[in-house]
Motif scaffolding. Structure first.
Motif, mmCIF file in Angstrom:
data_model
loop_
_atom_site.group_PDB
_atom_site.id
_atom_site.type_symbol
_atom_site.label_atom_id
_atom_site.label_comp_id
_atom_site.label_asym_id
_atom_site.label_seq_id
_atom_site.Cartn_x
_atom_site.Cartn_y
_atom_site.Cartn_z
ATOM 1 N N THR A 201 -22.980 -8.561 11.246
ATOM 2 C CA THR A 201 -21.854 -7.676 10.989
ATOM 3 C C THR A 201 -20.645 -8.315 11.651
ATOM 4 O O THR A 201 -20.702 -8.692 12.815
ATOM 5 C CB THR A 201 -22.105 -6.283 11.603
ATOM 6 N N VAL A 202 -19.559 -8.458 10.899
ATOM 7 C CA VAL A 202 -18.353 -9.071 11.435
ATOM 8 C C VAL A 202 -17.205 -8.074 11.280
ATOM 9 O O VAL A 202 -16.842 -7.704 10.169
ATOM 10 C CB VAL A 202 -17.996 -10.385 10.709
ATOM 11 N N LEU A 203 -16.669 -7.626 12.406
ATOM 12 C CA LEU A 203 -15.508 -6.738 12.416
ATOM 13 C C LEU A 203 -14.298 -7.565 12.804
ATOM 14 O O LEU A 203 -14.331 -8.271 13.816
ATOM 15 C CB LEU A 203 -15.697 -5.605 13.414
ATOM 16 N N VAL A 204 -13.250 -7.479 12.004
ATOM 17 C CA VAL A 204 -12.045 -8.252 12.260
ATOM 18 C C VAL A 204 -10.854 -7.309 12.358
ATOM 19 O O VAL A 204 -10.615 -6.510 11.462
ATOM 20 C CB VAL A 204 -11.781 -9.282 11.135
ATOM 21 N N SER A 205 -10.134 -7.407 13.455
ATOM 22 C CA SER A 205 -8.902 -6.663 13.633
ATOM 23 C C SER A 205 -7.766 -7.645 13.442
ATOM 24 O O SER A 205 -7.726 -8.681 14.097
ATOM 25 C CB SER A 205 -8.853 -6.069 15.046
ATOM 26 N N SER A 206 -6.858 -7.328 12.507
ATOM 27 C CA SER A 206 -5.773 -8.264 12.236
ATOM 28 C C SER A 206 -4.580 -7.547 11.629
ATOM 29 O O SER A 206 -4.735 -6.567 10.914
ATOM 30 C CB SER A 206 -6.239 -9.353 11.282
ATOM 31 N N HIS A 207 -3.402 -8.089 11.908
ATOM 32 C CA HIS A 207 -2.184 -7.608 11.284
ATOM 33 C C HIS A 207 -1.798 -8.487 10.094
ATOM 34 O O HIS A 207 -0.848 -8.179 9.387
ATOM 35 C CB HIS A 207 -1.035 -7.592 12.296
ATOM 36 N N VAL A 208 -2.521 -9.559 9.876
ATOM 37 C CA VAL A 208 -2.243 -10.473 8.768
ATOM 38 C C VAL A 208 -3.053 -9.982 7.568
ATOM 39 O O VAL A 208 -4.134 -10.486 7.265
ATOM 40 C CB VAL A 208 -2.580 -11.934 9.133
ATOM 41 N N LEU A 209 -2.512 -8.960 6.905
ATOM 42 C CA LEU A 209 -3.267 -8.271 5.866
ATOM 43 C C LEU A 209 -3.485 -9.114 4.621
ATOM 44 O O LEU A 209 -4.517 -8.990 3.970
ATOM 45 C CB LEU A 209 -2.578 -6.952 5.523
ATOM 46 N N ALA A 210 -2.560 -9.981 4.288
ATOM 47 C CA ALA A 210 -2.751 -10.845 3.125
ATOM 48 C C ALA A 210 -3.954 -11.766 3.335
ATOM 49 O O ALA A 210 -4.737 -11.996 2.414
ATOM 50 C CB ALA A 210 -1.491 -11.665 2.850
ATOM 51 N N GLU A 211 -4.122 -12.259 4.548
ATOM 52 C CA GLU A 211 -5.288 -13.102 4.849
ATOM 53 C C GLU A 211 -6.565 -12.268 4.821
ATOM 54 O O GLU A 211 -7.584 -12.693 4.309
ATOM 55 C CB GLU A 211 -5.121 -13.790 6.206
ATOM 56 N N MET A 212 -6.510 -11.073 5.381
ATOM 57 C CA MET A 212 -7.697 -10.217 5.403
ATOM 58 C C MET A 212 -8.135 -9.862 3.986
ATOM 59 O O MET A 212 -9.325 -9.801 3.702
ATOM 60 C CB MET A 212 -7.431 -8.933 6.199
ATOM 61 N N ALA A 213 -7.189 -9.684 3.084
ATOM 62 C CA ALA A 213 -7.523 -9.359 1.696
ATOM 63 C C ALA A 213 -8.304 -10.488 1.031
ATOM 64 O O ALA A 213 -9.052 -10.249 0.092
ATOM 65 C CB ALA A 213 -6.256 -9.055 0.908
ATOM 66 N N GLN A 214 -8.150 -11.717 1.528
ATOM 67 C CA GLN A 214 -8.898 -12.855 0.979
ATOM 68 C C GLN A 214 -10.242 -13.041 1.661
ATOM 69 O O GLN A 214 -11.027 -13.886 1.247
ATOM 70 C CB GLN A 214 -8.084 -14.133 1.163
ATOM 71 N N THR A 215 -10.493 -12.283 2.707
ATOM 72 C CA THR A 215 -11.658 -12.530 3.546
ATOM 73 C C THR A 215 -12.678 -11.402 3.531
ATOM 74 O O THR A 215 -13.874 -11.643 3.516
ATOM 75 C CB THR A 215 -11.204 -12.776 5.010
ATOM 76 N N VAL A 216 -12.218 -10.166 3.541
ATOM 77 C CA VAL A 216 -13.104 -9.032 3.800
ATOM 78 C C VAL A 216 -13.662 -8.398 2.535
ATOM 79 O O VAL A 216 -13.118 -8.556 1.449
ATOM 80 C CB VAL A 216 -12.383 -7.939 4.632
ATOM 81 N N ASP A 217 -14.749 -7.655 2.724
ATOM 82 C CA ASP A 217 -15.340 -6.861 1.651
ATOM 83 C C ASP A 217 -15.024 -5.383 1.839
ATOM 84 O O ASP A 217 -14.772 -4.671 0.888
ATOM 85 C CB ASP A 217 -16.866 -7.030 1.631
ATOM 86 N N GLU A 218 -15.089 -4.935 3.080
ATOM 87 C CA GLU A 218 -14.849 -3.533 3.425
ATOM 88 C C GLU A 218 -13.629 -3.446 4.330
ATOM 89 O O GLU A 218 -13.397 -4.329 5.156
ATOM 90 C CB GLU A 218 -16.055 -2.942 4.161
ATOM 91 N N VAL A 219 -12.873 -2.356 4.189
ATOM 92 C CA VAL A 219 -11.654 -2.160 4.972
ATOM 93 C C VAL A 219 -11.724 -0.802 5.661
ATOM 94 O O VAL A 219 -12.136 0.185 5.067
ATOM 95 C CB VAL A 219 -10.399 -2.199 4.064
ATOM 96 N N VAL A 220 -11.319 -0.790 6.932
ATOM 97 C CA VAL A 220 -11.172 0.443 7.690
ATOM 98 C C VAL A 220 -9.738 0.458 8.193
ATOM 99 O O VAL A 220 -9.296 -0.490 8.831
ATOM 100 C CB VAL A 220 -12.155 0.498 8.884
#
Length: 176
Positions: free
Chosen positions: A55-74
């Protein structure tokens, strides 16, 4: 380590986090200080860790990058859960208009405007663009075909994760 760049220290921190072979990783702003190659490496690394069952939880303010990386969003604002779901669920929310560029925008606007619940307004840019609400891509394409109007471009943009975040947190400290 003191002489390492920020990006190298980020990689070293990730290596240290993996030493105990954890089942879960919690990463806070892991792309901070990374160059474009490092960001791509990080994206692949995170996906590989998730693919290996972690399980990988990532906290980030770089939302454009997160949109390319994550499957689930909280989305958490002021300590409260605001939204949770797959990236597709969150970004499909309110549908953006269908954009169509055609040979006769006035004619297509009249045809689409005659349909219940459908509006078609000229786009801000010149060139025959219409913004159509209340219709699918298929509806717009079919209406154009039936009206004998040549279509040059037809698409519906996705909402960005950033725009969804700002919409969900408007009126909160996170949204100001």
């Amino acid at each position: 380590v003191k002489a390492y760049s920020l990006g190298m220290r980020q990689r070293l921190s990730l290596a240290g986090a993996l030493l105990g072979d954890p089942r879960a990783l919690v990463l806070d702003e892991p792309a901070n200080g990374l160059d474009p190659q490092g960001i791509r490496w990080l994206r692949d690394f995170i996906r590989a860790q998730a693919g290996a069952g972690r399980t990988v939880l990532v906290s980030s303010h770089v939302l454009a990058e997160m949109a390319q990386t994550v499957d689930e969003v909280v989305v958490i604002s002021q300590g409260r859960l605001v939204a949770q779901g797959s990236l597709d669920e969150l970004t499909s929310g309110v549908e953006a208009p269908v954009w169509v560029r055609c040979a006769d925008p006035d004619r297509l606007q009249a045809v689409l405007g005659a349909r219940d619940g459908v509006t078609a307004e000229p786009g801000e840019a010149a060139g025959g663009w219409l913004a159509v609400r209340g219709a699918s891509l298929e509806d717009v394409g079919t209406a154009a075909l039936e009206a004998g109007v040549a279509v040059f471009e037809l698409y519906r943009p996705r909402q960005s994760l950033e725009s969804v975040f700002l919409e969900l947190t408007s009126g909160t400290d996170a949204g100001r």
